[in-house]
Design a protein around this motif. Structure first.
Motif, PDB file in Angstrom:
ATOM      1  N   LEU A 263      17.334  13.802  40.627  1.00  0.00           N
ATOM      2  CA  LEU A 263      17.268  15.202  41.058  1.00  0.00           C
ATOM      3  C   LEU A 263      18.537  15.985  40.766  1.00  0.00           C
ATOM      4  N   SER A 264      19.680  15.334  40.782  1.00  0.00           N
ATOM      5  CA  SER A 264      20.947  16.020  40.524  1.00  0.00           C
ATOM      6  C   SER A 264      22.026  14.989  40.233  1.00  0.00           C
ATOM      7  N   ALA A 266      25.140  15.706  40.591  1.00  0.00           N
ATOM      8  CA  ALA A 266      26.277  16.057  41.442  1.00  0.00           C
ATOM      9  C   ALA A 266      26.351  15.153  42.659  1.00  0.00           C
ATOM     10  N   PRO A 269      24.710  16.900  46.658  1.00  0.00           N
ATOM     11  CA  PRO A 269      24.196  18.222  46.281  1.00  0.00           C
ATOM     12  C   PRO A 269      23.514  18.920  47.454  1.00  0.00           C
ATOM     13  N   THR A 273      19.696  22.770  45.345  1.00  0.00           N
ATOM     14  CA  THR A 273      19.819  22.051  44.079  1.00  0.00           C
ATOM     15  C   THR A 273      18.786  20.940  43.982  1.00  0.00           C
ATOM     16  N   LEU A 274      18.576  20.237  45.065  1.00  0.00           N
ATOM     17  CA  LEU A 274      17.600  19.147  45.072  1.00  0.00           C
ATOM     18  C   LEU A 274      16.181  19.673  44.864  1.00  0.00           C
ATOM     19  N   ARG A 276      15.357  22.390  43.231  1.00  0.00           N
ATOM     20  CA  ARG A 276      15.249  22.744  41.813  1.00  0.00           C
ATOM     21  C   ARG A 276      15.103  21.491  40.955  1.00  0.00           C
ATOM     22  N   GLY A 277      15.760  20.395  41.364  1.00  0.00           N
ATOM     23  CA  GLY A 277      15.670  19.159  40.609  1.00  0.00           C
ATOM     24  C   GLY A 277      14.275  18.577  40.559  1.00  0.00           C
ATOM     25  N   ASP A 308      25.841   9.824  45.708  1.00  0.00           N
ATOM     26  CA  ASP A 308      25.098   9.923  44.448  1.00  0.00           C
ATOM     27  C   ASP A 308      23.629   9.533  44.609  1.00  0.00           C
ATOM     28  N   ALA A 311      21.198  11.029  42.134  1.00  0.00           N
ATOM     29  CA  ALA A 311      21.477  10.894  40.707  1.00  0.00           C
ATOM     30  C   ALA A 311      20.697   9.756  40.068  1.00  0.00           C
ATOM     31  N   THR A 330      23.489  13.547  52.721  1.00  0.00           N
ATOM     32  CA  THR A 330      22.824  13.620  51.418  1.00  0.00           C
ATOM     33  C   THR A 330      21.483  12.915  51.455  1.00  0.00           C
ATOM     34  N   CYS A 334      17.900  14.733  50.689  1.00  0.00           N
ATOM     35  CA  CYS A 334      16.948  14.221  49.701  1.00  0.00           C
ATOM     36  C   CYS A 334      15.560  14.068  50.312  1.00  0.00           C
TER      37      CYS A 334
END
Length: 389
Positions: A263-264, A266, A269, A273-274, A276-277, A308, A311, A330, A334
């Motif tokens: 998903l990202s 970064a 994140p 952002t997630l 959009r991922g 991460d 990622a 995080t 998620c």
């Protein structure tokens, strides 16, 4: 099933070991659990972020309550089980568990699958993965209104080896492998029928074995399984291309996808952002699903408690993760992104969260709390909120 990662962070490990030596692991775990609990400051900070509307560039489904959705977790077999260990599932509105017995291969090119029907041998053998343990667990779950998907896996010997590495060296070797695998799966088909289990997954992440050249072998196996087991069938395909290459989806009842989509890249994140991922993955899945015309279930999906986590979700955390500062914020983001992006999609019929340790206490082993489980973390509250809708 996530695969191991072997990138070591030696300096962090040394510092973490020093902290353990100075304060003791139990004290560190107590402080950590207090701070990162479902009602702690991390959870409150995440709740504040969730209240912020997502980006206008993110399309989210309109959620429609569907009582038939598979609200599942991947259940880890143990040495025993009591009805009390199912209570947290009921609290979190879980309606399905997947049980995962293992077959074994000596190597990726070894055309023989070893079948263990009793308690597996060795110090890693667990009663919960035996036939008796699966049956008993399913009966206890059924009494609580929880259904069971039987999802046999293969464990392949070798460093960082996973089922996707299984690949024979000749047509004759493939014939031998499929014959051995059929014996393995037909055993579990008979168990699923005798134990009245609610679904059977006929394979997991066998990406070379599901190449188009082997379509005939799979169709033959499916016909054999259906003569033994009369419930719904699926296959758990890897997210990275395998599900698109399979030619026998029409012979199954629904599509299973191991949904470890990145998903990202970064660290830690934000939610926006997630979300959009998820969009390119979901757009691709929606287009493909219109062609295949089968409902999809995420047979595995989950996230580590690391910065991460978004990622490379398919990797197990590093072995030093339990000695590092967990990033449960995080993990919870998620989870929130997963449900916000996916849960209302008309073609998605449920998911199984990876993974759930029965009886895990809030102050349980650090190695358990460091990996994928949402238990006793803010992610569990996210799971319960969405599964409860």
């Amino acid at each position: 099933m996530p695969v191991p990662a072997f990138s070591w962070r030696r300096l962090m490990a040394v510092l973490a070991l020093g902290m353990v030596a100075l304060f003791g692991l139990d004290k560190l775990m107590t402080c950590w659990l207090t701070y990162h609990s479902e009602s702690g400051p991390v959870a409150r900070a995440i709740d504040a972020e969730y209240a912020v509307a997502p980006s206008k560039n993110v399309t989210q489904p309109v959620f429609v309550v569907d009582s038939t959705l598979m609200r599942g977790v991947s259940w880890v077999g143990g040495d025993s089980i009591a009805a009390a260990e199912l209570a947290p599932l009921l609290r979190d509105h879980v309606s399905w568990i997947s049980q995962m017995p293992f077959g074994w291969q000596a190597g990726p090119a070894e055309p023989a699958v070893q079948l263990h029907t009793a308690r597996p041998g060795g110090r890693f053998g667990l009663w919960g993965e035996s036939d008796a343990g699966i049956d008993y667990t399913a009966r206890l779950a059924r009494a609580q209104g929880i259904r069971t998907l039987l999802k046999p896996h293969l464990w392949v010997r070798g460093r960082s080896t996973w089922p996707g590495d299984i690949n024979m060296t000749s047509p004759a070797a493939w014939d031998a492998w499929f014959a051995s695998y059929a014996t393995f799966m037909l055993h579990y088909a008979a168990l699923a029928e005798a134990a009245h289990l609610d679904g059977l997954c006929i394979g997991t992440e066998l990406q070379h074995a599901t190449e188009p050249a082997h379509e005939k072998a799979w169709r033959s196996l499916i016909r054999q399984i259906r003569r033994v087991y009369h419930g719904p069938l699926t296959y758990a395909a890897n997210w990275s291309g395998e599900y698109e290459q399979i030619r026998f989806w029409d012979a199954l009842d629904y599509v299973g996808i191991q949904a470890y989509f990145p998903l990202s890249a970064a660290a830690s994140p934000p939610l926006d952002t997630l979300l959009r991922g998820w969009q390119p993955h979901l757009q691709k899945l929606a287009r493909w699903q219109k062609k295949i015309k089968k409902p999809i279930v995420f047979t595995e999906v989950g996230y580590k408690t690391t910065p991460d986590a978004a990622a490379r979700p398919w990797e197990w955390p590093e072995r030093t993760a339990m000695l590092q500062t967990p990033d449960e914020a995080t993990q919870a983001r998620c989870y929130e992104a997963l449900f916000r992006a996916c849960w209302g999609l008309p073609w998605l019929k449920g998911m199984f969260i990876w993974k759930w340790y029965p009886g895990l206490a809030a102050d349980g082993p650090a190695r358990r709390h460091a990996d994928f489980t949402p238990q006793h973390k803010p992610a569990e509250a996210v799971l319960a909120r969405w599964y409860g809708q």
